[in-house]
Design a protein around this motif. Structure first.
Motif, mmCIF file in Angstrom:
data_model
loop_
_atom_site.group_PDB
_atom_site.id
_atom_site.type_symbol
_atom_site.label_atom_id
_atom_site.label_comp_id
_atom_site.label_asym_id
_atom_site.label_seq_id
_atom_site.Cartn_x
_atom_site.Cartn_y
_atom_site.Cartn_z
ATOM 1 N N ASP A 149 0.842 -1.190 0.000
ATOM 2 C CA ASP A 149 0.000 0.000 0.000
ATOM 3 C C ASP A 149 0.880 1.244 0.000
ATOM 4 O O ASP A 149 1.521 1.555 1.001
ATOM 5 C CB ASP A 149 -0.922 0.010 1.222
ATOM 6 N N PRO A 150 0.907 1.982 -1.114
ATOM 7 C CA PRO A 150 1.666 3.234 -1.134
ATOM 8 C C PRO A 150 0.986 4.335 -0.329
ATOM 9 O O PRO A 150 1.596 5.376 -0.072
ATOM 10 C CB PRO A 150 1.724 3.585 -2.624
ATOM 11 N N ALA A 151 -0.279 4.110 0.044
ATOM 12 C CA ALA A 151 -1.041 5.042 0.891
ATOM 13 C C ALA A 151 -1.101 6.451 0.312
ATOM 14 O O ALA A 151 -0.727 7.430 0.979
ATOM 15 C CB ALA A 151 -0.474 5.066 2.310
ATOM 16 N N PRO A 152 -1.594 6.590 -0.921
ATOM 17 C CA PRO A 152 -1.689 7.927 -1.524
ATOM 18 C C PRO A 152 -2.962 8.642 -1.076
ATOM 19 O O PRO A 152 -3.893 8.854 -1.855
ATOM 20 C CB PRO A 152 -1.729 7.609 -3.017
ATOM 21 N N VAL A 153 -3.033 9.019 0.182
ATOM 22 C CA VAL A 153 -4.249 9.601 0.746
ATOM 23 C C VAL A 153 -3.935 10.941 1.402
ATOM 24 O O VAL A 153 -2.792 11.203 1.784
ATOM 25 C CB VAL A 153 -4.881 8.648 1.787
ATOM 26 N N PRO A 154 -4.956 11.813 1.553
ATOM 27 C CA PRO A 154 -4.739 13.091 2.245
ATOM 28 C C PRO A 154 -4.286 12.878 3.681
ATOM 29 O O PRO A 154 -4.563 11.842 4.295
ATOM 30 C CB PRO A 154 -6.122 13.750 2.184
ATOM 31 N N ASP A 155 -3.622 13.893 4.224
ATOM 32 C CA ASP A 155 -3.079 13.791 5.576
ATOM 33 C C ASP A 155 -4.166 13.501 6.611
ATOM 34 O O ASP A 155 -3.929 12.755 7.571
ATOM 35 C CB ASP A 155 -2.351 15.076 5.954
ATOM 36 N N GLU A 156 -5.368 14.077 6.430
ATOM 37 C CA GLU A 156 -6.445 13.861 7.399
ATOM 38 C C GLU A 156 -6.816 12.390 7.484
ATOM 39 O O GLU A 156 -6.978 11.831 8.570
ATOM 40 C CB GLU A 156 -7.678 14.688 7.017
ATOM 41 N N ILE A 157 -6.935 11.752 6.327
ATOM 42 C CA ILE A 157 -7.270 10.325 6.306
ATOM 43 C C ILE A 157 -6.104 9.511 6.857
ATOM 44 O O ILE A 157 -6.286 8.562 7.617
ATOM 45 C CB ILE A 157 -7.637 9.885 4.879
ATOM 46 N N ARG A 158 -4.904 9.885 6.495
ATOM 47 C CA ARG A 158 -3.719 9.166 6.979
ATOM 48 C C ARG A 158 -3.673 9.161 8.505
ATOM 49 O O ARG A 158 -3.414 8.141 9.136
ATOM 50 C CB ARG A 158 -2.454 9.820 6.421
ATOM 51 N N GLU A 159 -3.985 10.313 9.086
ATOM 52 C CA GLU A 159 -3.913 10.435 10.537
ATOM 53 C C GLU A 159 -5.018 9.651 11.224
ATOM 54 O O GLU A 159 -4.772 8.919 12.194
ATOM 55 C CB GLU A 159 -3.999 11.910 10.938
ATOM 56 N N VAL A 160 -6.255 9.770 10.727
ATOM 57 C CA VAL A 160 -7.397 9.128 11.384
ATOM 58 C C VAL A 160 -7.343 7.613 11.238
ATOM 59 O O VAL A 160 -7.629 6.862 12.183
ATOM 60 C CB VAL A 160 -8.722 9.680 10.824
ATOM 61 N N ARG A 161 -6.976 7.142 10.068
ATOM 62 C CA ARG A 161 -7.012 5.704 9.793
ATOM 63 C C ARG A 161 -5.687 5.002 10.047
ATOM 64 O O ARG A 161 -5.618 3.775 9.979
ATOM 65 C CB ARG A 161 -7.450 5.452 8.348
ATOM 66 N N GLY A 162 -4.645 5.770 10.288
ATOM 67 C CA GLY A 162 -3.344 5.140 10.437
ATOM 68 C C GLY A 162 -2.887 4.506 9.142
ATOM 69 O O GLY A 162 -2.222 3.465 9.138
ATOM 70 N N ARG A 163 -3.246 5.158 8.024
ATOM 71 C CA ARG A 163 -2.889 4.589 6.726
ATOM 72 C C ARG A 163 -1.520 5.109 6.308
ATOM 73 O O ARG A 163 -1.386 6.199 5.749
ATOM 74 C CB ARG A 163 -3.943 4.913 5.669
ATOM 75 N N VAL A 164 -0.535 4.331 6.590
ATOM 76 C CA VAL A 164 0.848 4.669 6.269
ATOM 77 C C VAL A 164 1.348 3.704 5.195
ATOM 78 O O VAL A 164 0.800 2.611 5.023
ATOM 79 C CB VAL A 164 1.742 4.582 7.519
ATOM 80 N N PRO A 165 2.375 4.104 4.441
ATOM 81 C CA PRO A 165 2.875 3.213 3.387
ATOM 82 C C PRO A 165 3.269 1.842 3.927
ATOM 83 O O PRO A 165 3.912 1.727 4.975
ATOM 84 C CB PRO A 165 4.085 3.983 2.838
ATOM 85 N N LEU A 166 2.871 0.826 3.190
ATOM 86 C CA LEU A 166 3.195 -0.559 3.530
ATOM 87 C C LEU A 166 3.979 -1.152 2.358
ATOM 88 O O LEU A 166 3.426 -1.342 1.281
ATOM 89 C CB LEU A 166 1.906 -1.347 3.764
ATOM 90 N N PRO A 167 5.272 -1.398 2.528
ATOM 91 C CA PRO A 167 6.071 -1.949 1.424
ATOM 92 C C PRO A 167 5.551 -3.321 0.991
ATOM 93 O O PRO A 167 4.880 -4.019 1.754
ATOM 94 C CB PRO A 167 7.476 -2.054 2.027
ATOM 95 N N PHE A 168 5.907 -3.696 -0.220
ATOM 96 C CA PHE A 168 5.477 -4.991 -0.745
ATOM 97 C C PHE A 168 5.959 -6.119 0.147
ATOM 98 O O PHE A 168 7.119 -6.165 0.535
ATOM 99 C CB PHE A 168 6.017 -5.189 -2.166
ATOM 100 N N ARG A 169 5.026 -7.014 0.473
ATOM 101 C CA ARG A 169 5.338 -8.169 1.307
ATOM 102 C C ARG A 169 4.645 -9.400 0.729
ATOM 103 O O ARG A 169 3.541 -9.314 0.197
ATOM 104 C CB ARG A 169 4.816 -7.971 2.740
ATOM 105 N N VAL A 170 5.291 -10.536 0.894
ATOM 106 C CA VAL A 170 4.680 -11.832 0.578
ATOM 107 C C VAL A 170 4.442 -12.553 1.897
ATOM 108 O O VAL A 170 5.361 -12.664 2.724
ATOM 109 C CB VAL A 170 5.597 -12.678 -0.333
ATOM 110 N N LEU A 171 3.226 -13.017 2.104
ATOM 111 C CA LEU A 171 2.859 -13.731 3.326
ATOM 112 C C LEU A 171 2.595 -15.195 2.983
ATOM 113 O O LEU A 171 1.691 -15.501 2.204
ATOM 114 C CB LEU A 171 1.606 -13.111 3.952
ATOM 115 N N VAL A 172 3.375 -16.072 3.553
ATOM 116 C CA VAL A 172 3.224 -17.514 3.337
ATOM 117 C C VAL A 172 2.793 -18.139 4.662
ATOM 118 O O VAL A 172 3.447 -17.944 5.691
ATOM 119 C CB VAL A 172 4.543 -18.137 2.839
ATOM 120 N N ASN A 173 1.685 -18.856 4.634
ATOM 121 C CA ASN A 173 1.112 -19.492 5.833
ATOM 122 C C ASN A 173 0.912 -18.506 6.985
ATOM 123 O O ASN A 173 1.275 -18.797 8.139
ATOM 124 C CB ASN A 173 1.996 -20.662 6.290
#
Length: 213
Positions: free
Chosen positions: A85-109
């Protein structure tokens, strides 16, 4: 695409899927593959095939576009998911939702467990339920245990929006859709979301649609 109860080896099914050009087709709600527990990954795909499959999942997630994609969503019942998640959102949404950039990850099991009792409620959508969103209350912080695509252990705590993404995608591997956890009175089309409920929090939606947060 092969059916979810096909006895063809998973490696052959993945090879067939990857023989297509462009993004992989995303399975929609109603397909049994989305409602069964995915098979734990234990080398069913050799390293080269796994790498190609992960790359295709990432490309498909980007093309959709989305911030996560689980293997069952492309018809493969394996406990593998990708998130980013590159989190391309306004600062207000970022702050309220805690939407910060999430680098690419692979989740196995992957498996997760709540950390503390705090919960957060926001609208969620799903690539397998296109056109709709609903409010889901989830633990605000979770501990994730998994492996990465190279077999390295993952033991990490996620908060805010990244925690929501981790939960949503791991749920897919257990046959759970976000609608199973949603406040159904909040169910809204994307059009309604854009017209009425696009605020940083779902408070106005709760008042207007008659549900409690």
């Amino acid at each position: 695409m092969a059916s979810s109860n096909d006895l063809t080896p998973l490696s052959d099914r993945v090879e067939e899927l990857l023989s297509r050009t462009g993004p992989l087709p995303i399975v929609a709600a109603g397909d049994p593959v989305l409602r069964g527990a995915a098979e734990p990954f234990d080398g069913q795909l050799d390293p080269s095939l796994l790498a190609r499959f992960v790359a295709a999942l990432r490309d498909t997630m980007h093309a959709a576009p989305g911030v996560g994609l689980a293997a069952p969503q492309v018809g493969i019942p394996l406990r593998i998911a990708v998130i980013e998640d590159p989190a391309p959102v306004p600062d207000e949404i970022r702050e309220v939702r805690g939407r910060v950039p999430l680098p690419f990850r692979v989740l196995v099991n992957p498996v997760y467990e709540p950390v503390g009792s705090a919960r957060a409620a926001f609208f969620e959508g799903c690539l397998s339920v296109p056109g709709w969103q609903a409010v889901v209350a989830r633990p605000a912080e979770v501990r994730l245990l998994a492996r990465d695509e190279h077999g390295n252990p993952v033991d990490e705590v996620f908060t805010g929006w990244p925690a929501r993404i981790v939960q949503h995608e791991t749920d897919h591997l257990d046959g759970t859709l976000y609608l199973d956890r949603a406040e159904l009175r909040s169910l809204s089309s994307n059009e309604a979301m854009g017209r009425w409920w696009a605020q940083p929090t779902p408070a106005e939606a709760a008042k207007g649609l008659g549900f409690e947060l």
